[in-house]
Design an enzyme around this catalytic site. Sequence first.
Site, PDB file in Angstrom:
ATOM      1  N   LYS A 184      17.054   3.418   0.809  1.00  0.00           N
ATOM      2  CA  LYS A 184      17.810   3.285   2.058  1.00  0.00           C
ATOM      3  C   LYS A 184      18.981   2.344   1.791  1.00  0.00           C
ATOM      4  CE  LYS A 184      15.133   2.654   5.922  1.00  0.00           C
ATOM      5  NZ  LYS A 184      14.464   1.802   6.939  1.00  0.00           N
ATOM      6  N   ASP A 243       4.115   3.084   6.544  1.00  0.00           N
ATOM      7  CA  ASP A 243       3.430   2.849   7.811  1.00  0.00           C
ATOM      8  C   ASP A 243       4.340   2.306   8.898  1.00  0.00           C
ATOM      9  OD1 ASP A 243       3.669   0.234   6.442  1.00  0.00           O
ATOM     10  OD2 ASP A 243       2.515  -0.507   8.155  1.00  0.00           O
ATOM     11  N   ARG A 252       0.227   6.282   7.408  1.00  0.00           N
ATOM     12  CA  ARG A 252       0.303   6.366   5.945  1.00  0.00           C
ATOM     13  C   ARG A 252      -0.232   7.701   5.442  1.00  0.00           C
ATOM     14  NH1 ARG A 252       1.556   1.239   3.996  1.00  0.00           N
ATOM     15  NH2 ARG A 252       0.645  -0.545   5.071  1.00  0.00           N
ATOM     16  N   GLU A 287       7.649   2.370  -6.236  1.00  0.00           N
ATOM     17  CA  GLU A 287       7.815   1.879  -4.856  1.00  0.00           C
ATOM     18  C   GLU A 287       7.868   3.037  -3.877  1.00  0.00           C
ATOM     19  OE1 GLU A 287       7.659  -0.184  -2.676  1.00  0.00           O
ATOM     20  OE2 GLU A 287       8.499  -2.136  -3.136  1.00  0.00           O
ATOM     21  N   ASP A 288       7.585   2.739  -2.615  1.00  0.00           N
ATOM     22  CA  ASP A 288       7.729   3.763  -1.584  1.00  0.00           C
ATOM     23  C   ASP A 288       9.177   3.834  -1.088  1.00  0.00           C
ATOM     24  OD1 ASP A 288       7.590   1.253  -0.345  1.00  0.00           O
ATOM     25  OD2 ASP A 288       6.200   1.873   1.221  1.00  0.00           O
ATOM     26  N   LYS A 291       0.829  -1.192   0.000  1.00  0.00           N
ATOM     27  CA  LYS A 291       0.000   0.000   0.000  1.00  0.00           C
ATOM     28  C   LYS A 291       0.867   1.246   0.000  1.00  0.00           C
ATOM     29  CE  LYS A 291      -2.976  -2.544   3.185  1.00  0.00           C
ATOM     30  NZ  LYS A 291      -3.244  -2.698   4.620  1.00  0.00           N
ATOM     31  N   GLY A 292       2.124   1.065   0.364  1.00  0.00           N
ATOM     32  CA  GLY A 292       3.012   2.203   0.632  1.00  0.00           C
ATOM     33  C   GLY A 292       3.189   3.192  -0.503  1.00  0.00           C
ATOM     34  N   PHE A 294      14.021   4.041  10.624  1.00  0.00           N
ATOM     35  CA  PHE A 294      12.666   3.681  10.218  1.00  0.00           C
ATOM     36  C   PHE A 294      11.837   4.937  10.033  1.00  0.00           C
ATOM     37  CE2 PHE A 294       8.404   1.931  10.554  1.00  0.00           C
ATOM     38  CZ  PHE A 294       8.517   0.860   9.690  1.00  0.00           C
ATOM     39  N   VAL A 295      11.327   5.128   8.843  1.00  0.00           N
ATOM     40  CA  VAL A 295      10.574   6.343   8.537  1.00  0.00           C
ATOM     41  C   VAL A 295       9.103   6.021   8.269  1.00  0.00           C
ATOM     42  CG1 VAL A 295      12.592   7.558   7.639  1.00  0.00           C
ATOM     43  CG2 VAL A 295      11.191   6.223   6.072  1.00  0.00           C
ATOM     44  N   ASP A 342      14.618  -1.012   0.942  1.00  0.00           N
ATOM     45  CA  ASP A 342      15.439  -1.188   2.147  1.00  0.00           C
ATOM     46  C   ASP A 342      16.394  -2.359   1.897  1.00  0.00           C
ATOM     47  OD1 ASP A 342      16.426  -1.270   4.724  1.00  0.00           O
ATOM     48  OD2 ASP A 342      14.593  -2.029   5.635  1.00  0.00           O
TER      49      ASP A 342
HETATM   50  P1  IMP Z   1      12.669  -4.381   1.478  1.00  0.00           P
HETATM   51  O1  IMP Z   1      12.091  -5.644   0.914  1.00  0.00           O
HETATM   52  O2  IMP Z   1      13.452  -4.638   2.725  1.00  0.00           O
HETATM   53  O3  IMP Z   1      13.449  -3.572   0.494  1.00  0.00           O
HETATM   54  O4  IMP Z   1      11.466  -3.525   2.022  1.00  0.00           O
HETATM   55  C1  IMP Z   1      10.628  -2.866   1.243  1.00  0.00           C
HETATM   56  C2  IMP Z   1       9.301  -2.651   1.937  1.00  0.00           C
HETATM   57  O5  IMP Z   1       9.428  -2.633   3.360  1.00  0.00           O
HETATM   58  C3  IMP Z   1       8.761  -1.318   1.540  1.00  0.00           C
HETATM   59  O6  IMP Z   1       7.916  -1.417   0.426  1.00  0.00           O
HETATM   60  C4  IMP Z   1       8.064  -0.854   2.805  1.00  0.00           C
HETATM   61  O7  IMP Z   1       6.715  -1.267   2.806  1.00  0.00           O
HETATM   62  C5  IMP Z   1       8.782  -1.530   3.946  1.00  0.00           C
HETATM   63  N1  IMP Z   1       9.785  -0.629   4.592  1.00  0.00           N
HETATM   64  C6  IMP Z   1      11.138  -0.674   4.502  1.00  0.00           C
HETATM   65  N2  IMP Z   1      11.724   0.303   5.221  1.00  0.00           N
HETATM   66  C7  IMP Z   1      10.722   0.996   5.793  1.00  0.00           C
HETATM   67  C8  IMP Z   1      10.677   2.174   6.635  1.00  0.00           C
HETATM   68  O8  IMP Z   1      11.682   2.785   7.033  1.00  0.00           O
HETATM   69  N3  IMP Z   1       9.430   2.586   7.014  1.00  0.00           N
HETATM   70  C9  IMP Z   1       8.273   1.975   6.600  1.00  0.00           C
HETATM   71  N4  IMP Z   1       8.272   0.901   5.802  1.00  0.00           N
HETATM   72  C10 IMP Z   1       9.476   0.410   5.396  1.00  0.00           C
HETATM   73 MG    MG Z   2       4.952  -1.513   4.894  1.00  0.00          MG
END
Ligand code: IMP
Ligand code: MG
Length: 180
Positions: free
Chosen positions: A130, A158, A164, A98-99, A42-43, A151-152, A102
Amino acid sequence: MNNDIERVLYSREDIHQVAQKLGKELTTAYAGKNPLIICVLKGAVLFTTDIIREMDIYADLDFINLSSYGNETISSGEVQLTKDLDADVTGRDVLVIEDIIDTGRTLKFLIDLLKRRDVNSVKVCTLLDKPAGRLVDIKADYIGFEVPNEFVVGYGLDYAERYRNLPYVGILKPAIYEHK
Ligand code: IMP
Ligand code: MG
Protein backbone atom coordinates in the site's frame (compact mmCIF):
# COMPACT_ATOMS: atom_id res chain seq x y z
CA MET A 1 -19.02 -13.03 7.42
CA ASN A 2 -19.05 -12.74 3.62
CA ASN A 3 -21.96 -10.31 3.92
CA ASP A 4 -19.68 -7.79 5.66
CA ILE A 5 -17.63 -7.35 2.49
CA GLU A 6 -18.42 -4.50 0.14
CA ARG A 7 -16.06 -5.45 -2.67
CA VAL A 8 -13.64 -8.26 -3.49
CA LEU A 9 -10.24 -6.94 -4.60
CA TYR A 10 -8.33 -10.18 -5.16
CA SER A 11 -10.00 -13.54 -5.50
CA ARG A 12 -8.63 -16.85 -4.28
CA GLU A 13 -7.65 -17.60 -7.87
CA ASP A 14 -5.88 -14.22 -8.33
CA ILE A 15 -3.87 -14.92 -5.19
CA HIS A 16 -3.07 -18.47 -6.23
CA GLN A 17 -1.70 -17.23 -9.55
CA VAL A 18 0.45 -14.58 -7.91
CA ALA A 19 1.80 -17.13 -5.39
CA GLN A 20 2.78 -19.42 -8.26
CA LYS A 21 4.54 -16.61 -10.11
CA LEU A 22 6.44 -15.36 -7.05
CA GLY A 23 7.22 -18.91 -5.94
CA LYS A 24 8.95 -19.55 -9.25
CA GLU A 25 11.01 -16.37 -8.96
CA LEU A 26 11.99 -17.26 -5.39
CA THR A 27 12.94 -20.79 -6.41
CA THR A 28 15.44 -19.31 -8.86
CA ALA A 29 16.65 -16.59 -6.51
CA TYR A 30 17.27 -18.94 -3.56
CA ALA A 31 18.46 -22.11 -5.32
CA GLY A 32 21.33 -23.60 -3.28
CA LYS A 33 21.07 -20.95 -0.54
CA ASN A 34 19.02 -22.79 2.08
CA PRO A 35 17.23 -19.62 3.19
CA LEU A 36 15.42 -19.06 6.45
CA ILE A 37 11.85 -18.09 5.63
CA ILE A 38 10.25 -15.88 8.27
CA CYS A 39 6.48 -15.65 8.40
CA VAL A 40 5.24 -12.52 10.15
CA LEU A 41 2.31 -13.59 12.34
CA LYS A 42 -0.54 -13.58 12.14
CA GLY A 43 -1.43 -11.89 8.88
CA ALA A 44 1.11 -13.62 6.64
CA VAL A 45 0.16 -17.17 7.62
CA LEU A 46 -2.10 -17.91 4.67
CA PHE A 47 0.21 -16.35 2.09
CA THR A 48 3.27 -18.10 3.58
CA THR A 49 1.70 -21.54 3.41
CA ASP A 50 0.72 -20.92 -0.21
CA ILE A 51 4.00 -19.49 -1.39
CA ILE A 52 6.32 -22.03 0.24
CA ARG A 53 4.46 -24.81 -1.58
CA GLU A 54 5.50 -23.11 -4.83
CA MET A 55 9.20 -23.01 -3.87
CA ASP A 56 11.21 -26.04 -4.96
CA ILE A 57 14.22 -25.51 -2.70
CA TYR A 58 15.51 -26.53 0.73
CA ALA A 59 14.54 -23.90 3.28
CA ASP A 60 13.87 -23.47 7.01
CA LEU A 61 10.70 -21.90 8.32
CA ASP A 62 10.29 -19.71 11.39
CA PHE A 63 7.71 -17.32 12.82
CA ILE A 64 7.80 -13.91 14.45
CA ASN A 65 4.95 -11.84 15.81
CA LEU A 66 5.11 -8.08 15.55
CA SER A 67 2.20 -5.87 16.29
CA SER A 68 1.49 -2.20 15.76
CA TYR A 69 -2.25 -2.13 15.23
CA GLY A 70 -4.65 -2.17 18.13
CA ASN A 71 -8.20 -2.95 17.13
CA GLU A 72 -8.14 0.16 14.99
CA THR A 73 -7.73 0.66 11.29
CA ILE A 74 -4.96 3.21 11.75
CA SER A 75 -1.46 2.24 12.86
CA SER A 76 -0.53 3.15 16.44
CA GLY A 77 2.98 3.92 15.20
CA GLU A 78 4.64 1.77 17.81
CA VAL A 79 5.90 -1.69 16.87
CA GLN A 80 6.12 -4.41 19.49
CA LEU A 81 7.87 -7.75 19.33
CA THR A 82 5.31 -10.13 20.82
CA LYS A 83 6.87 -13.46 19.76
CA ASP A 84 10.52 -13.81 18.82
CA LEU A 85 12.09 -16.25 16.36
CA ASP A 86 13.32 -19.66 17.47
CA ALA A 87 16.18 -19.74 14.95
CA ASP A 88 19.61 -18.18 15.20
CA VAL A 89 19.70 -15.92 12.15
CA THR A 90 23.44 -15.16 12.18
CA GLY A 91 24.87 -15.47 8.68
CA ARG A 92 21.56 -16.66 7.21
CA ASP A 93 19.91 -15.59 3.98
CA VAL A 94 16.53 -14.49 5.26
CA LEU A 95 13.32 -14.17 3.31
CA VAL A 96 10.57 -12.32 5.17
CA ILE A 97 6.98 -13.03 4.15
CA GLU A 98 4.51 -10.23 4.97
CA ASP A 99 0.81 -9.75 4.40
CA ILE A 100 0.86 -6.01 3.72
CA ILE A 101 3.22 -3.06 3.91
CA ASP A 102 1.41 0.11 4.86
CA THR A 103 3.42 2.75 6.77
CA GLY A 104 6.46 0.47 6.53
CA ARG A 105 7.18 0.75 10.26
CA THR A 106 6.69 -2.95 11.01
CA LEU A 107 9.03 -3.98 8.24
CA LYS A 108 11.66 -1.38 9.16
CA PHE A 109 11.60 -2.63 12.75
CA LEU A 110 12.05 -6.23 11.58
CA ILE A 111 14.80 -5.48 9.06
CA ASP A 112 16.75 -3.45 11.66
CA LEU A 113 16.39 -6.31 14.14
CA LEU A 114 17.65 -8.88 11.61
CA LYS A 115 20.59 -6.69 10.62
CA ARG A 116 21.59 -6.25 14.27
CA ARG A 117 21.59 -10.04 14.49
CA ASP A 118 24.04 -10.21 11.57
CA VAL A 119 22.05 -11.91 8.83
CA ASN A 120 23.90 -12.44 5.56
CA SER A 121 21.03 -11.04 3.51
CA VAL A 122 17.41 -10.08 3.94
CA LYS A 123 14.70 -9.80 1.30
CA VAL A 124 11.01 -9.22 1.66
CA CYS A 125 8.07 -10.78 -0.15
CA THR A 126 4.68 -9.23 0.55
CA LEU A 127 1.24 -10.19 -0.69
CA LEU A 128 0.07 -6.59 -0.68
CA ASP A 129 1.80 -3.23 -0.90
CA LYS A 130 0.00 0.00 0.00
CA PRO A 131 2.51 2.63 -1.20
CA ALA A 132 0.17 5.56 -0.45
CA GLY A 133 0.41 4.71 3.27
CA ARG A 134 4.20 4.81 3.46
CA LEU A 135 5.81 6.86 6.24
CA VAL A 136 9.28 5.32 6.29
CA ASP A 137 11.46 4.66 3.27
CA ILE A 138 11.24 0.92 2.78
CA LYS A 139 10.49 -1.36 -0.17
CA ALA A 140 9.63 -5.00 -0.67
CA ASP A 141 11.63 -7.08 -3.14
CA TYR A 142 8.70 -9.24 -4.23
CA ILE A 143 5.16 -7.87 -4.35
CA GLY A 144 1.89 -9.64 -5.09
CA PHE A 145 -0.46 -6.71 -5.59
CA GLU A 146 -0.39 -2.96 -5.10
CA VAL A 147 -3.52 -1.93 -3.17
CA PRO A 148 -5.30 1.42 -3.01
CA ASN A 149 -5.18 3.39 0.24
CA GLU A 150 -8.11 1.54 1.82
CA PHE A 151 -8.37 -0.84 4.74
CA VAL A 152 -8.54 -4.38 3.41
CA VAL A 153 -9.30 -7.69 5.10
CA GLY A 154 -9.19 -11.39 4.34
CA TYR A 155 -6.60 -13.96 3.38
CA GLY A 156 -4.84 -13.46 6.71
CA LEU A 157 -5.57 -9.76 7.16
CA ASP A 158 -7.87 -8.83 10.01
CA TYR A 159 -10.11 -6.14 11.34
CA ALA A 160 -10.21 -6.56 15.15
CA GLU A 161 -8.95 -10.16 14.67
CA ARG A 162 -11.82 -11.09 12.38
CA TYR A 163 -11.91 -11.96 8.68
CA ARG A 164 -8.48 -13.64 8.55
CA ASN A 165 -10.16 -16.79 7.24
CA LEU A 166 -11.81 -15.15 4.24
CA PRO A 167 -10.36 -16.90 1.16
CA TYR A 168 -9.98 -13.58 -0.71
CA VAL A 169 -8.95 -9.97 -0.04
CA GLY A 170 -11.73 -7.43 0.11
CA ILE A 171 -12.93 -4.10 1.45
CA LEU A 172 -15.28 -4.02 4.42
CA LYS A 173 -18.63 -2.24 4.36
CA PRO A 174 -18.26 1.11 6.18
CA ALA A 175 -21.12 0.11 8.50
CA ILE A 176 -18.82 -2.46 10.12
CA TYR A 177 -16.53 0.27 11.46
CA GLU A 178 -19.39 2.57 12.39
CA HIS A 179 -21.21 0.02 14.54
CA LYS A 180 -18.16 -0.86 16.55
P1 IMP B 1 2.82 -0.97 8.75
O1 IMP B 1 3.75 -1.11 9.92
O2 IMP B 1 2.02 0.29 8.83
O3 IMP B 1 3.49 -1.12 7.42
O4 IMP B 1 1.71 -2.07 8.91
C1 IMP B 1 1.92 -3.36 8.67
C2 IMP B 1 0.94 -4.21 9.44
O5 IMP B 1 -0.28 -3.52 9.72
C3 IMP B 1 0.57 -5.39 8.60
O6 IMP B 1 1.40 -6.49 8.86
C4 IMP B 1 -0.88 -5.62 8.96
O7 IMP B 1 -0.99 -6.51 10.05
C5 IMP B 1 -1.42 -4.27 9.38
N1 IMP B 1 -2.17 -3.60 8.27
C6 IMP B 1 -1.78 -2.54 7.52
N2 IMP B 1 -2.72 -2.20 6.61
C7 IMP B 1 -3.74 -3.07 6.79
C8 IMP B 1 -5.01 -3.26 6.11
O8 IMP B 1 -5.41 -2.57 5.17
N3 IMP B 1 -5.78 -4.28 6.60
C9 IMP B 1 -5.40 -5.10 7.62
N4 IMP B 1 -4.23 -4.97 8.25
C10 IMP B 1 -3.40 -3.97 7.85
MG1 MG C 1 -3.07 -6.93 11.79
